[in-house]
Motif scaffolding. Structure first.
Motif, PDB file in Angstrom:
ATOM      1  N   ARG B 165       0.830  -1.212   0.000  1.00 46.74           N
ATOM      2  CA  ARG B 165       0.000   0.000   0.000  1.00 46.74           C
ATOM      3  C   ARG B 165       0.860   1.255   0.000  1.00 46.74           C
ATOM      4  O   ARG B 165       0.527   2.254  -0.639  1.00 46.74           O
ATOM      5  N   ILE B 166       1.951   1.186   0.772  1.00 46.77           N
ATOM      6  CA  ILE B 166       2.840   2.348   0.810  1.00 46.77           C
ATOM      7  C   ILE B 166       3.407   2.609  -0.582  1.00 46.77           C
ATOM      8  O   ILE B 166       3.478   3.756  -1.042  1.00 46.77           O
ATOM      9  N   LEU B 167       3.786   1.517  -1.259  1.00 45.24           N
ATOM     10  CA  LEU B 167       4.341   1.692  -2.600  1.00 45.24           C
ATOM     11  C   LEU B 167       3.291   2.248  -3.555  1.00 45.24           C
ATOM     12  O   LEU B 167       3.608   3.040  -4.450  1.00 45.24           O
ATOM     13  N   ILE B 168       2.038   1.836  -3.372  1.00 45.30           N
ATOM     14  CA  ILE B 168       0.973   2.380  -4.211  1.00 45.30           C
ATOM     15  C   ILE B 168       0.813   3.877  -3.928  1.00 45.30           C
ATOM     16  O   ILE B 168       0.735   4.696  -4.851  1.00 45.30           O
ATOM     17  N   ALA B 169       0.822   4.218  -2.657  1.00 43.86           N
ATOM     18  CA  ALA B 169       0.699   5.636  -2.287  1.00 43.86           C
ATOM     19  C   ALA B 169       1.822   6.449  -2.915  1.00 43.86           C
ATOM     20  O   ALA B 169       1.612   7.530  -3.474  1.00 43.86           O
ATOM     21  N   MET B 170       3.064   5.890  -2.855  1.00 48.22           N
ATOM     22  CA  MET B 170       4.203   6.609  -3.420  1.00 48.22           C
ATOM     23  C   MET B 170       4.078   6.721  -4.931  1.00 48.22           C
ATOM     24  O   MET B 170       4.400   7.757  -5.518  1.00 48.22           O
ATOM     25  N   ALA B 171       3.563   5.654  -5.555  1.00 46.97           N
ATOM     26  CA  ALA B 171       3.436   5.680  -7.005  1.00 46.97           C
ATOM     27  C   ALA B 171       2.485   6.778  -7.456  1.00 46.97           C
ATOM     28  O   ALA B 171       2.709   7.413  -8.492  1.00 46.97           O
TER      29      ALA B 171
END
Lengths: 285, 618
Positions: B165-171
């Motif tokens: 989820r964090i990576l999605i947020a960063m993306a």
């Protein structure tokens, strides 16, 4: 050209192995090759230079030491001590260390705890000091040197191998073997040992180099074989007072130690590269 | 205008043996705000497409021809600096392994801040609380609890799903125009997978981002993609709108893949099994005609000789096939008739209140802290019955398997095998259990000793009985025959086999002693659907031939539904439900079972609703 066995198909192993064949050959053939008795003193021909320096004597190709003993002969005979110690001390340390490592890594639990603590205590002694103390207790002599090195260096094997055994132990094929009815002994020897063997062999080659150095240290300190047996460490010690007027008496035995240890190390490095399954599995396929 | 247009792009790999085409003349377009799914078996080149678009090809790979335009820019001609600027800002990535993509020594906050700097929304000289505010908002948008707290944590303190989820947020921080998601849910649990997919869809709609979604899961692709591109051995075999491609597949490969997946609901049907496997890079050069021809059920002479044409089979729907009109004719085999469980079958195995605790912290004078991995599980198994155990990771299903097979001792409870008590770990019990119960391990990589030949591995059980060399060779040939491998395979090492073949050997080893009960721990997870179908067929074949029972542990509910008579659902170490497969799937009683069923891709509610339902999990 017939293909070399896998463990030699590597320049490093090949260099190391070739050098070692020469050294072992020299040690075995010392009585034939040596021009003089290594302990024969010739007080007329003291501190003769080696053949490439002016004033040398063809009878003493590498010169003589402060007591007029032939350096070539002493080097050849010294190789016997070095090789005997390297081989037998390593075998002893391997057997003891690998045995305990497999016990500890395979069974885990209190066995592992106990062996781990023994190693901790053992390692808290500085190795050279420990071996010197052992030599004082045991007295001089070739087999006592070997025993001392075994008692000091088994921990090195034990610690490294134990973690390797633990990694292999967790593989499913070890569980599968147990499920198929393999006893503990059979599981260790048939499933785990083949996987740890490459590391074991590599460690042995490196340990032989270390054994040569330790023996040289002990004989330098006069705590190894007796004075009547020529050893490289002893030659270095004897050469100290003449180091300025006859440097070769010191350099030559040092060089012998260097070449031997180098040969063992490069062999060990080469073996690691060719036996490490992570690197070779696909190639072998 | 399309955001991404790929026109006849080929990628090749060069080494000492020559040049090999990895991707062959890809042609497709992606409109802004749309989701494109890339599907195909592993090794087809899916990930390579993503890497080509981002110009992140590995060493020795290079684009040999074609035209690649992103947002009007010729990507093959832009300089390295310009590409770096594009990456992360206009083109964002979501990787397969979330934990590997985050730096383990930096906190989440530090990494988000670094990313903000890179995309030009950075703090620069702005005060600390400014970027924190941005970061917290971003994490809040992906429904993370306590976003402020998460900022100060390190990746290892978070679960895989949270990291993803964090990576999605960063993306999405940079409002990218294109997002490339490379198997973003493969490493995650089914229940988490549904949430992550829902989240990507949600964010994609909100930001109007175009997405390239790489997956091997056709059901997932069907659920979230607008367009689908099917890839086989580097060739784009089919491209079109997702509904078109899945409803009316034009290429036999697409149809075969679809039929290889056991249906999660509705009518039972057989599985279509594709023979063999995809040709390797090296063998492609010798193939004159269609690359799929050797495995194609419809192949005729011209398919092997003439390269197939790119045929338009519907609006915006193209397939690379000589006779796409024949594809719908590929029918699934009829449904299995194994579901008639013999009511008089003898009881084979019975477990009552079996439990297992692990000591998490030993204490010197007090009772140690323990963690219950399995809490009083009970089950009955009749002879010839297939029982499925499902649950997410950490539910205790693998521990239960190890208890049943006797690899670990129980902390409590009793077990009976053929009427004899086998709760103990003594020698006699172990031998008795060994004769009747065997296990197939999850990961064939770790389950096969790399230093033994296949023939030795499958007859390992005979080693203890001092079987002669000749006996073992004969038995090895028999076993290999039975599991569908040629007897010559006995001379190979495991490293010389494919994943599916290894798994077969893994099964053969357990069969050597003719056990009555086989415990199979996730034996088809991580394999391609075509290989999975082959293995499931193998298990059914064994059932017919040997009349043995199987306990199949799996996180894939459709596999359990296809293969098993009864199912047992585990959650946090407890058995929350068990019963007949059809009854449980049609009318689940436990809350958890209902959620698990709802989380399956391709079934029932669309992703967004599902996502709302999943929130109740956490």
């Amino acid at each position: 050209m017939p293909s070399l066995p896998l463990w030699l198909s590597n320049t490093r192993s090949l260099i190391g192995f070739t050098l070692l064949i020469f050294i072992v050959g020299a040690a075995l053939l010392a009585p034939v090759l040596a021009p003089h008795d290594p302990n024969e003193q010739d007080l007329i021909n003291m501190l003769l230079p080696p053949f490439w320096v002016e004033g040398s004597d063809a009878a003493f190709p590498l010169g003589t030491d402060s007591l007029g003993r032939d350096i070539l002969s002493r080097l050849l005979y010294g190789a016997r001590v070095a090789m005997t110690v390297a081989i037998f001390a390593t075998l002893g340390a391997t057997l003891l260390g690998a045995f305990l490592a497999h016990l500890a890594g395979y069974f885990g639990g209190w066995v592992d705890w106990l062996i781990g603590r023994i190693i901790d205590v053992w390692l808290s002694f500085p190795p050279v000091v420990l071996s010197l103390i052992l030599m004082v207790g045991l007295g001089a002599g070739l087999w006592n040197v070997i025993l001392a090195i075994v008692l000091v260096d088994w921990t090195r094997f034990c610690r490294v191998l134990r973690s390797e055994v633990m990694v292999v132990r967790r593989r499913d094929y070890v569980s599968a073997a147990r499920l198929l009815g393999f006893s503990h002994v059979r599981t260790i020897t048939r499933e785990i040992l083949p996987a740890t063997l490459p590391l074991l062999i590599t460690l042995m080659a490196l340990e032989m180099g270390i054994a040569v150095v330790v023996e040289a240290i002990l004989s330098f300190a006069g705590m190894s074989v007796g004075n009547e047996v020529p050893a490289w460490g002893q030659m270095i010690a004897d050469a100290r007072q003449d180091v300025y007027n006859a440097p070769s008496t010191l350099i030559l035995p040092s060089f012998a130690v260097f070449v031997t240890v180098f040969a063992f190390n490069i062999l060990g490095d080469g073996l690691r590269r060719s036996l490490d399954t992570r690197l070779t599995q696909t190639e072998r396929a | 205008m399309s955001l991404l247009s790929v026109n006849g792009v080929s990628v090749a790999f060069a080494n000492a043996l020559g040049t090999f085409t990895v991707l062959d003349k890809l042609t497709f377009e992606l409109q802004p705000g749309k989701v494109l799914g890339l599907v195909g078996e592993s090794g087809a080149g899916k990930s390579m497409i993503g890497r080509t678009i981002a110009q992140l090809l590995p060493n020795r790979f290079h684009v040999t021809e074609g035209d690649l335009r992103f947002d009007g820019r010729d990507m093959l001609k832009t300089g390295a600096a310009e590409q770096r600027a594009l990456l992360g800002r206009d083109i964002a990535f979501i990787p397969q392994e979330p934990l590997a993509a985050l730096d383990p020594v930096l906190t989440i906050g530090q990494q988000i801040r670094e990313h903000l700097d890179h995309i030009g929304r950075g703090a620069g000289r702005r005060p600390e609380r400014d970027w924190r505010k941005v970061a917290i908002e971003a994490l809040d948008a992906v429904h993370l609890h306590d976003p402020a707290g998460v900022l100060d944590k390190y990746p290892h303190q978070l679960s895989g799903g949270m990291c993803q989820r964090i990576l999605i947020a960063m993306a999405f921080l940079s409002q990218p125009k294109l997002l490339i998601a490379d198997e973003p849910t493969t490493a995650l649990d089914v229940s988490v997978q549904a949430r992550i997919v829902g989240l990507i869809g949600d964010m994609q709609r909100r930001h109007g981002t175009a997405v390239i979604f790489i997956t091997h899961d056709l059901r997932l692709a069907r659920e979230i993609c607008d367009d689908v591109l099917v890839l086989y051995a580097g060739k784009q075999v089919e491209f079109g709108p997702a509904s078109e491609v899945f409803e009316r597949p034009g290429h036999p490969y697409t149809r075969a893949l679809q039929l290889a997946i056991p249906p999660a609901a509705g009518e039972h049907r057989g599985l279509f099994t594709l023979p063999d496997r995809m040709p390797g890079l090296m063998s492609l050069k010798q193939m004159g005609g269609c690359r799929f021809a050797p495995r194609c059920p419809l192949a005729e002479a011209r398919c092997h000789e003439v390269p197939p044409p790119d045929v338009t089979v519907g609006p915006g729907h193209r397939a690379l096939c000589h006779k796409p009109e024949a594809t719908p004719g590929i029918a699934p085999p009829p449904a299995l008739e194994h579901r008639h469980r013999d009511p008089d079958a003898q009881l084979l195995f019975r477990a009552r209140d079996v439990s297992r605790h692990y000591i998490t912290r030993a204490r010197l004078f007090r009772k140690p802290d323990t963690f219950p991995a399995v809490r009083s599980a009970s089950l009955d198994l009749a002879e010839g019955e297939f029982l499925g155990i499902v649950g997410e990771s950490g539910s205790g299903k693998s521990t239960l398997a190890r208890l049943l097979v006797g690899l670990e001792g129980t902390s409590g409870g009793t077990m009976e095998l053929l009427g004899r008590d086998v709760s103990g770990m003594d020698r006699g019990t172990a031998a008795f259990r060994r004769e009747n119960v065997q296990m197939v391990f999850q990961d064939p990589q770790s389950a096969l000793n790399p230093r033994r030949r296949v023939g030795e591995i499958v007859t390992q059980a005979m080693e203890v009985m001092n079987g002669s060399r000749a006996d073992r060779a004969t038995r090895a040939a028999e076993l290999l025959q039975e599991i569908g491998l040629s007897p010559e395979m006995a001379q190979r090492y495991p490293s010389q086999m494919s994943g599916g073949q290894k798994q077969r050997v893994n099964i053969a080893r357990a069969l050597c002693t003719v056990p009555r009960l086989l415990i199979a721990d996730e034996i088809v997870s991580g394999l391609d659907v075509s290989v999975q179908a082959q293995l499931l067929e193998l298990l059914l074949h064994l059932r017919r031939e040997r009349a043995m029972s199987i306990i199949l542990i799996s996180h894939d509910l459709s596999v359990v539904r296809y293969l098993c008579d009864r199912v047992l659902v585990m959650y946090r170490g407890e058995v929350v439900e068990q019963g007949e497969v059809d009854a449980v799937f049609a009318n689940p009683q436990a809350d958890y079972t209902r959620k698990l069923l709802a989380a399956m891709p391709g079934e029932g509610a669309p992703a967004a609703e599902k996502f709302a339902a999943e929130e109740a999990f956490a």
